[in-house]
Design an enzyme around this catalytic site. Sequence first.
Site, PDB file in Angstrom:
ATOM      1  N   ASP A  10       6.247  23.193  54.859  1.00 54.84           N
ATOM      2  CA  ASP A  10       5.298  24.059  55.672  1.00 54.84           C
ATOM      3  C   ASP A  10       4.894  25.292  54.461  1.00 54.84           C
ATOM      4  O   ASP A  10       5.869  25.620  53.695  1.00 54.84           O
ATOM      5  CB  ASP A  10       6.175  24.813  56.514  1.00 54.84           C
ATOM      6  CG  ASP A  10       5.460  25.740  57.205  1.00 54.84           C
ATOM      7  OD1 ASP A  10       4.387  26.212  56.941  1.00 54.84           O
ATOM      8  OD2 ASP A  10       6.133  26.696  58.114  1.00 54.84           O
ATOM      9  N   ASP A 105      -1.331  22.786  57.080  1.00 52.02           N
ATOM     10  CA  ASP A 105      -0.505  23.293  56.042  1.00 52.02           C
ATOM     11  C   ASP A 105       1.207  22.910  56.537  1.00 52.02           C
ATOM     12  O   ASP A 105       2.070  23.463  56.051  1.00 52.02           O
ATOM     13  CB  ASP A 105      -0.314  24.959  55.822  1.00 52.02           C
ATOM     14  CG  ASP A 105       0.036  25.547  56.936  1.00 52.02           C
ATOM     15  OD1 ASP A 105      -0.193  25.122  58.160  1.00 52.02           O
ATOM     16  OD2 ASP A 105       0.868  26.763  57.032  1.00 52.02           O
ATOM     17  N   GLU A 106       1.393  21.918  57.357  1.00 55.43           N
ATOM     18  CA  GLU A 106       2.483  21.319  57.898  1.00 55.43           C
ATOM     19  C   GLU A 106       2.445  20.031  57.866  1.00 55.43           C
ATOM     20  O   GLU A 106       1.627  19.236  58.706  1.00 55.43           O
ATOM     21  CB  GLU A 106       3.037  21.930  59.069  1.00 55.43           C
ATOM     22  CG  GLU A 106       3.138  23.402  59.326  1.00 55.43           C
ATOM     23  CD  GLU A 106       3.757  23.863  60.623  1.00 55.43           C
ATOM     24  OE1 GLU A 106       4.306  24.904  60.764  1.00 55.43           O
ATOM     25  OE2 GLU A 106       3.202  23.180  61.688  1.00 55.43           O
TER      26      GLU A 106
END
Length: 448
Positions: A10, A105-106
């Site tokens: 993350d 973003d993960e």
Amino acid sequence: MSDLKYLFIDFNAYFAGVEQNDDPAARGRPLIVVPLKSEHTMAIAASYEARQFGINRGTSVREARQLCPDVIIRHARHDRYVQVHKLLKEEVERHLPITKVYSIDEWACRLAPSEASRTSALAIGQKVQRGILENVGPSLRSSIGFAPSRLLAKLAAESHKPDGLTALESSDLPHRLEDIRLSKIPGIGPGVLKRLEKAGVTDFMGVWNLQPKQARKIWGSEQGERFWYSLHGYEVYEDDQPEKSMIGHSRVLGGEHETIGGAKVVATALLMKAASRLRHYKRFAGALTINIRMRSGRNGPGGRWGSTRRFPLSQDTYGFLKAIDNLWQSLETQLDDLRDGNGGTRFGNVSVFLHDLALAGDPKIMQGDLFAEQQVSERQQTREKLWTALDKMNADLENRMAKLGGEARTRPPSGRYVTLASQMGLDLNYLGAKIAFSRVPEESEFLF
Ligand SMILES: [Mg+2]
């Protein structure tokens, strides 16, 4: 016992990190990213330096300036965030394969069996973090978690921000998670939280001690059971297992529907049916594909045509209808290439597919929200609710018809359904042969 199976990464304050990375003067300084040029808009990302002033995602620009007069305010550059996302993926893939991208973003990566121990997993995590900082950019900080399931790996990653590196093994459960607030756990949304409360479950241990069947009942779907298993470290929901990957319908065309206009009426009806099923399965679609096959003439075959339109994840039929309009405009310009050996343009078959599906609750849908301006996404949500209400009306009518039996049961007068004016009297169940109804089409069918 070492049973780590997933790495979850993350990126910390991702949009703010990209902005700081692209502008060295902004590194180490309070910075927020906003979707619109307005004092009334809210931050969609805040750098860790800004957070020290109490500025977070959701803080208004005006409030942020009050908390920190020097705060740097940047207008979101989503194309750039996607570019950097690709660079980051390339870097991570130098170390291990990415199993699933949840949002910009993960992501989750599956570990090899030889990497299942705490020591080797943490060593890989360090390599990934170092590779990112050295090869992509020094402001792109990340938190990495390891666990036997992706849900647990995400919780591990969340537990230390920024720059965390955390392993959560089965033997760490449940005590390591005991204090986590239920609302912080992905999969427990406000609705589930309320239902849990009603069932007397208000803390982590309460959820942990449920039986899978109870979870299913509280969630009101098999989602609850899946949640229970992943919370206990069993990954039962692998994306590479066969999963509903598209929803679509095809029809052979005849009579008045063999023309370009007639085929569009049928395609539109098929789309509305597919969209209704999409909502029924609680899925969102990111793309619409239309395939056309022309009838063959005596002197040779007719052409084939296929095209796709992509959009932010949606359940909104209205948006899908606009995509169909757009597809038909380009079909019109290419009609000459589709003529059969006699020069005819009779349409033989039309297929409509909604694909690039995501399940409700998937973080990708959040990403869609961020990428669209807030108002647009609110309008879309209202429309999604409207269509869901229409689905229900149609389903109720269908049930009432079914109870009547006989002719009414087998041939409901489609004119009485909530539908588009152009489809009045069009009975999909009796429109030519049904094909490709329950079968998942091959990828190759999308590429002519
Ligand atoms: Mg993040």
